[in-house]
Design an enzyme around this catalytic site. Sequence first.
Site, mmCIF file in Angstrom:
data_model
loop_
_atom_site.group_PDB
_atom_site.id
_atom_site.type_symbol
_atom_site.label_atom_id
_atom_site.label_comp_id
_atom_site.label_asym_id
_atom_site.label_seq_id
_atom_site.Cartn_x
_atom_site.Cartn_y
_atom_site.Cartn_z
ATOM 1 N N TYR A 205 16.612 -9.492 -4.204
ATOM 2 C CA TYR A 205 15.846 -9.178 -2.998
ATOM 3 C C TYR A 205 14.583 -10.017 -2.914
ATOM 4 C CZ TYR A 205 12.439 -6.766 -5.916
ATOM 5 O OH TYR A 205 11.477 -6.500 -6.852
ATOM 6 N N PHE A 215 5.636 -10.421 -0.873
ATOM 7 C CA PHE A 215 4.824 -9.639 -1.807
ATOM 8 C C PHE A 215 5.569 -9.316 -3.091
ATOM 9 C CE2 PHE A 215 6.671 -6.591 1.248
ATOM 10 C CZ PHE A 215 7.376 -5.753 0.383
ATOM 11 N N ASP A 216 6.895 -9.489 -3.101
ATOM 12 C CA ASP A 216 7.672 -9.217 -4.313
ATOM 13 C C ASP A 216 9.064 -9.816 -4.132
ATOM 14 O OD1 ASP A 216 8.286 -8.263 -6.821
ATOM 15 O OD2 ASP A 216 8.793 -6.250 -6.137
ATOM 16 N N ILE A 233 11.245 3.165 -2.743
ATOM 17 C CA ILE A 233 10.623 3.652 -1.516
ATOM 18 C C ILE A 233 11.740 4.131 -0.579
ATOM 19 C CG2 ILE A 233 8.524 2.282 -1.682
ATOM 20 C CD1 ILE A 233 9.767 0.302 0.284
ATOM 21 N N TYR A 259 5.133 2.002 2.305
ATOM 22 C CA TYR A 259 3.948 2.370 1.526
ATOM 23 C C TYR A 259 2.898 3.105 2.346
ATOM 24 C CZ TYR A 259 5.756 -0.313 -2.400
ATOM 25 O OH TYR A 259 6.533 -0.756 -3.443
ATOM 26 N N PHE A 276 12.928 -6.693 3.959
ATOM 27 C CA PHE A 276 13.598 -7.039 2.708
ATOM 28 C C PHE A 276 14.870 -7.822 3.015
ATOM 29 C CE2 PHE A 276 11.059 -3.493 1.197
ATOM 30 C CZ PHE A 276 10.678 -3.893 -0.074
#
Length: 290
Positions: A205, A215-216, A233, A259, A276
Amino acid sequence: MQKKLWMLPVLAATTLWSCNQFKVSVAENGVKYQFHEHDEKGKVAKDGEVMTFNMVVKTASDSILRDSQKEGQPLVMLAQKGPYKGSFEDGMKMLAAGDSATFYISVDSLFRGASMQAPPPFAKPGTDFKFQVKLLKIETQEAFQKRAEAERAARPKKEEADIAAYLAKNNLKNAVKLPSGVQYAVTTPGTGVAPAKGDTVKVFYAGKLLSGKIFDENHKEGLTFPVGVGQMIPGFDEAVQNLKKGEKATILIPSTHGYGEQGSPGAIPPNSILVFDVQVIDIKKGKLPV
Protein backbone atom coordinates in the site's frame (compact mmCIF):
# COMPACT_ATOMS: atom_id res chain seq x y z
CA MET A 1 5.06 7.71 10.50
CA GLN A 2 4.68 9.82 13.61
CA LYS A 3 7.15 12.39 14.88
CA LYS A 4 7.24 13.05 18.59
CA LEU A 5 6.27 16.58 19.60
CA TRP A 6 7.39 18.14 22.86
CA MET A 7 4.30 19.30 24.71
CA LEU A 8 5.24 22.82 25.68
CA PRO A 9 3.63 23.89 28.97
CA VAL A 10 2.17 27.10 27.51
CA LEU A 11 -0.35 25.06 25.60
CA ALA A 12 -2.85 23.57 28.22
CA ALA A 13 -7.21 48.29 10.22
CA THR A 14 -3.58 46.93 10.88
CA THR A 15 -0.73 49.29 11.74
CA LEU A 16 2.65 48.26 10.33
CA TRP A 17 5.51 49.58 12.38
CA SER A 18 8.19 51.01 10.14
CA CYS A 19 11.43 51.86 11.89
CA ASN A 20 10.36 50.03 15.06
CA GLN A 21 8.88 47.03 13.27
CA PHE A 22 11.77 44.75 14.21
CA LYS A 23 12.52 46.21 17.62
CA VAL A 24 12.48 43.75 20.52
CA SER A 25 10.89 45.29 23.61
CA VAL A 26 9.87 44.23 27.11
CA ALA A 27 6.35 45.06 28.29
CA GLU A 28 5.38 46.01 31.85
CA ASN A 29 4.06 42.46 32.34
CA GLY A 30 7.55 41.13 31.62
CA VAL A 31 6.78 39.82 28.12
CA LYS A 32 9.70 40.12 25.73
CA TYR A 33 8.14 40.74 22.34
CA GLN A 34 8.54 41.98 18.78
CA PHE A 35 5.45 43.20 16.91
CA HIS A 36 5.31 42.60 13.16
CA GLU A 37 1.72 43.71 12.59
CA HIS A 38 -0.14 45.52 15.35
CA ASP A 39 -3.38 47.44 15.60
CA GLU A 40 -2.92 49.67 18.65
CA LYS A 41 -6.67 50.36 18.77
CA GLY A 42 -7.71 46.76 18.18
CA LYS A 43 -9.71 44.70 20.68
CA VAL A 44 -7.60 42.33 22.75
CA ALA A 45 -8.96 39.18 24.33
CA LYS A 46 -10.60 39.11 27.74
CA ASP A 47 -10.00 36.23 30.13
CA GLY A 48 -12.10 33.25 29.04
CA GLU A 49 -12.38 34.26 25.40
CA VAL A 50 -11.11 31.90 22.71
CA MET A 51 -8.08 32.81 20.61
CA THR A 52 -7.41 31.01 17.32
CA PHE A 53 -3.90 31.43 15.94
CA ASN A 54 -1.10 30.04 13.85
CA MET A 55 2.26 29.57 15.51
CA VAL A 56 5.83 28.56 14.77
CA VAL A 57 8.00 27.63 17.77
CA LYS A 58 11.78 27.86 17.40
CA THR A 59 14.76 27.29 19.64
CA ALA A 60 17.35 30.03 20.20
CA SER A 61 19.28 28.57 17.22
CA ASP A 62 16.14 28.78 15.01
CA SER A 63 15.45 25.04 14.87
CA ILE A 64 11.71 24.62 14.32
CA LEU A 65 9.94 22.65 17.05
CA ARG A 66 6.39 23.14 15.85
CA ASP A 67 4.56 24.74 12.92
CA SER A 68 0.77 24.75 13.17
CA GLN A 69 0.32 25.48 9.46
CA LYS A 70 2.24 22.34 8.54
CA GLU A 71 0.04 20.45 11.00
CA GLY A 72 -2.92 21.62 8.95
CA GLN A 73 -4.96 23.33 11.64
CA PRO A 74 -4.70 26.54 13.71
CA LEU A 75 -4.20 26.31 17.45
CA VAL A 76 -6.81 27.33 20.00
CA MET A 77 -6.44 28.52 23.59
CA LEU A 78 -8.41 30.43 26.21
CA ALA A 79 -7.19 33.88 27.13
CA GLN A 80 -5.89 33.74 30.70
CA LYS A 81 -3.24 35.16 32.99
CA GLY A 82 0.06 33.36 32.64
CA PRO A 83 1.68 31.32 35.43
CA TYR A 84 4.84 33.47 35.55
CA LYS A 85 6.04 36.93 34.57
CA GLY A 86 6.78 37.21 30.86
CA SER A 87 4.66 34.20 29.94
CA PHE A 88 3.31 33.26 26.51
CA GLU A 89 -0.25 33.59 27.83
CA ASP A 90 0.39 37.20 28.88
CA GLY A 91 1.93 37.91 25.48
CA MET A 92 -1.13 36.61 23.64
CA LYS A 93 -3.35 38.98 25.62
CA MET A 94 -1.43 41.89 24.07
CA LEU A 95 -2.64 41.03 20.56
CA ALA A 96 -5.71 42.01 18.57
CA ALA A 97 -7.13 39.83 15.81
CA GLY A 98 -4.89 40.19 12.75
CA ASP A 99 -1.79 41.03 14.77
CA SER A 100 1.43 39.09 14.39
CA ALA A 101 4.36 39.03 16.78
CA THR A 102 7.26 37.06 18.13
CA PHE A 103 7.39 36.33 21.85
CA TYR A 104 10.72 35.42 23.43
CA ILE A 105 9.95 33.08 26.30
CA SER A 106 12.65 32.13 28.78
CA VAL A 107 13.48 28.43 28.78
CA ASP A 108 14.17 28.70 32.52
CA SER A 109 10.63 29.99 33.14
CA LEU A 110 8.98 27.68 30.62
CA PHE A 111 10.23 24.45 32.16
CA ARG A 112 9.87 25.15 35.84
CA GLY A 113 7.22 25.55 38.50
CA ALA A 114 3.74 24.15 37.97
CA SER A 115 4.57 22.31 34.74
CA MET A 116 7.01 19.99 36.54
CA GLN A 117 8.33 19.04 33.10
CA ALA A 118 12.00 18.38 32.58
CA PRO A 119 13.42 20.46 29.72
CA PRO A 120 14.37 18.57 26.55
CA PRO A 121 18.09 18.44 25.62
CA PHE A 122 17.75 21.23 23.05
CA ALA A 123 16.28 23.68 25.61
CA LYS A 124 19.47 25.30 26.85
CA PRO A 125 19.27 27.18 30.17
CA GLY A 126 19.55 30.94 29.84
CA THR A 127 18.14 31.03 26.31
CA ASP A 128 14.70 31.91 24.88
CA PHE A 129 12.27 29.96 22.74
CA LYS A 130 10.76 32.06 19.94
CA PHE A 131 6.98 31.89 19.50
CA GLN A 132 6.04 33.44 16.15
CA VAL A 133 2.29 34.03 16.28
CA LYS A 134 -0.43 35.25 13.93
CA LEU A 135 -3.70 35.82 15.82
CA LEU A 136 -6.60 34.94 13.54
CA LYS A 137 -9.71 35.28 15.69
CA ILE A 138 -10.95 36.30 19.13
CA GLU A 139 -14.35 34.85 20.02
CA THR A 140 -16.53 34.19 23.01
CA GLN A 141 -16.69 30.54 23.97
CA GLU A 142 -20.29 30.43 22.80
CA ALA A 143 -19.42 31.84 19.37
CA PHE A 144 -16.47 29.48 19.03
CA GLN A 145 -18.59 26.42 19.85
CA LYS A 146 -21.31 27.52 17.43
CA ARG A 147 -18.79 27.97 14.62
CA ALA A 148 -17.08 24.64 15.36
CA GLU A 149 -20.41 22.80 15.33
CA ALA A 150 -21.38 24.40 12.02
CA GLU A 151 -18.06 23.38 10.45
CA ARG A 152 -18.44 19.84 11.82
CA ALA A 153 -21.96 19.56 10.42
CA ALA A 154 -20.88 20.77 6.97
CA ARG A 155 -17.80 18.53 6.79
CA PRO A 156 -19.43 15.27 5.49
CA LYS A 157 -20.92 16.95 2.40
CA LYS A 158 -17.71 18.84 1.70
CA GLU A 159 -15.63 15.68 2.00
CA GLU A 160 -18.05 13.78 -0.24
CA ALA A 161 -17.63 16.49 -2.87
CA ASP A 162 -13.84 16.43 -2.48
CA ILE A 163 -13.78 12.64 -2.91
CA ALA A 164 -15.96 12.87 -6.03
CA ALA A 165 -13.63 15.51 -7.47
CA TYR A 166 -10.57 13.32 -6.77
CA LEU A 167 -12.17 10.30 -8.46
CA ALA A 168 -13.03 12.37 -11.55
CA LYS A 169 -9.64 14.07 -11.74
CA ASN A 170 -7.81 10.74 -11.53
CA ASN A 171 -10.19 8.97 -13.93
CA LEU A 172 -11.17 6.41 -11.29
CA LYS A 173 -14.42 5.06 -12.71
CA ASN A 174 -17.02 2.71 -11.25
CA ALA A 175 -16.10 3.51 -7.66
CA VAL A 176 -18.11 1.61 -5.07
CA LYS A 177 -19.50 3.64 -2.19
CA LEU A 178 -19.84 1.79 1.12
CA PRO A 179 -22.46 2.75 3.76
CA SER A 180 -19.82 4.57 5.81
CA GLY A 181 -18.98 6.90 2.90
CA VAL A 182 -15.70 5.08 2.16
CA GLN A 183 -15.25 4.57 -1.58
CA TYR A 184 -12.98 2.25 -3.52
CA ALA A 185 -12.25 1.90 -7.23
CA VAL A 186 -10.76 -1.35 -8.52
CA THR A 187 -7.97 -0.67 -11.01
CA THR A 188 -6.83 -4.29 -11.53
CA PRO A 189 -9.32 -7.15 -10.95
CA GLY A 190 -8.45 -10.04 -8.67
CA THR A 191 -9.63 -13.63 -8.30
CA GLY A 192 -11.43 -15.74 -5.72
CA VAL A 193 -13.45 -14.34 -2.86
CA ALA A 194 -12.97 -11.36 -0.59
CA PRO A 195 -11.77 -11.98 2.99
CA ALA A 196 -14.25 -12.62 5.79
CA LYS A 197 -13.98 -11.26 9.30
CA GLY A 198 -10.94 -12.77 10.99
CA ASP A 199 -9.19 -13.79 7.76
CA THR A 200 -5.60 -12.61 7.45
CA VAL A 201 -4.62 -10.48 4.48
CA LYS A 202 -1.30 -9.24 3.20
CA VAL A 203 -1.25 -5.99 1.23
CA PHE A 204 1.14 -3.59 -0.38
CA TYR A 205 0.00 0.00 0.00
CA ALA A 206 0.77 3.70 -0.24
CA GLY A 207 -1.16 6.13 1.96
CA LYS A 208 -1.54 9.69 0.64
CA LEU A 209 -3.34 12.94 1.30
CA LEU A 210 -5.54 14.46 -1.40
CA SER A 211 -2.58 16.66 -2.30
CA GLY A 212 -0.64 13.54 -3.29
CA LYS A 213 1.76 13.75 -0.35
CA ILE A 214 2.64 10.23 0.83
CA PHE A 215 2.51 9.78 4.60
CA ASP A 216 3.15 6.02 4.73
CA GLU A 217 3.87 3.15 2.34
CA ASN A 218 5.01 -0.45 2.26
CA HIS A 219 5.84 -2.14 -1.04
CA LYS A 220 8.53 -4.55 0.24
CA GLU A 221 7.56 -6.64 3.26
CA GLY A 222 3.88 -5.80 2.96
CA LEU A 223 1.37 -5.28 5.74
CA THR A 224 -0.26 -8.39 7.24
CA PHE A 225 -3.30 -8.14 9.50
CA PRO A 226 -6.62 -9.84 10.34
CA VAL A 227 -9.57 -7.95 8.87
CA GLY A 228 -12.63 -6.90 10.81
CA VAL A 229 -11.10 -6.99 14.29
CA GLY A 230 -10.16 -3.33 14.75
CA GLN A 231 -6.43 -3.48 14.10
CA MET A 232 -6.57 -0.89 11.32
CA ILE A 233 -8.30 2.46 10.91
CA PRO A 234 -12.01 1.75 10.20
CA GLY A 235 -12.14 2.94 6.59
CA PHE A 236 -9.09 0.94 5.50
CA ASP A 237 -10.31 -2.20 7.27
CA GLU A 238 -13.78 -1.88 5.75
CA ALA A 239 -12.58 -1.39 2.19
CA VAL A 240 -10.01 -4.22 2.22
CA GLN A 241 -12.77 -6.65 3.19
CA ASN A 242 -14.26 -6.03 -0.26
CA LEU A 243 -11.10 -6.82 -2.26
CA LYS A 244 -10.02 -10.14 -3.75
CA LYS A 245 -6.57 -11.68 -3.98
CA GLY A 246 -4.44 -9.94 -6.58
CA GLU A 247 -6.79 -6.98 -6.76
CA LYS A 248 -5.47 -3.45 -6.97
CA ALA A 249 -7.66 -0.57 -5.87
CA THR A 250 -7.67 3.03 -4.77
CA ILE A 251 -9.49 3.62 -1.48
CA LEU A 252 -10.77 7.03 -0.37
CA ILE A 253 -11.58 7.41 3.31
CA PRO A 254 -13.54 10.31 4.88
CA SER A 255 -11.82 11.83 7.90
CA THR A 256 -14.34 10.31 10.34
CA HIS A 257 -13.18 6.83 9.28
CA GLY A 258 -9.50 7.76 9.20
CA TYR A 259 -7.68 9.82 11.83
CA GLY A 260 -10.56 12.20 12.52
CA GLU A 261 -10.26 15.58 14.19
CA GLN A 262 -6.97 14.68 15.86
CA GLY A 263 -5.05 13.62 12.77
CA SER A 264 -1.63 12.08 13.26
CA PRO A 265 0.86 14.77 14.37
CA GLY A 266 3.68 15.27 11.95
CA ALA A 267 2.09 13.13 9.24
CA ILE A 268 -1.66 13.62 8.79
CA PRO A 269 -3.44 16.94 9.43
CA PRO A 270 -6.73 16.93 11.34
CA ASN A 271 -9.89 16.21 9.30
CA SER A 272 -7.95 14.73 6.40
CA ILE A 273 -9.43 12.58 3.64
CA LEU A 274 -7.06 9.65 3.12
CA VAL A 275 -6.18 7.97 -0.18
CA PHE A 276 -4.73 4.45 -0.23
CA ASP A 277 -3.41 2.66 -3.31
CA VAL A 278 -3.65 -1.00 -2.30
CA GLN A 279 -2.73 -4.37 -3.78
CA VAL A 280 -3.97 -7.53 -2.04
CA ILE A 281 -1.06 -10.01 -2.12
CA ASP A 282 -2.57 -12.89 -0.16
CA ILE A 283 -5.63 -13.95 1.82
CA LYS A 284 -5.51 -16.73 4.39
CA LYS A 285 -8.75 -18.11 5.72
CA GLY A 286 -9.03 -18.29 9.46
CA LYS A 287 -11.26 -17.92 12.46
CA LEU A 288 -11.19 -15.43 15.27
CA PRO A 289 -9.77 -16.85 18.52
CA VAL A 290 -12.43 -17.88 20.99
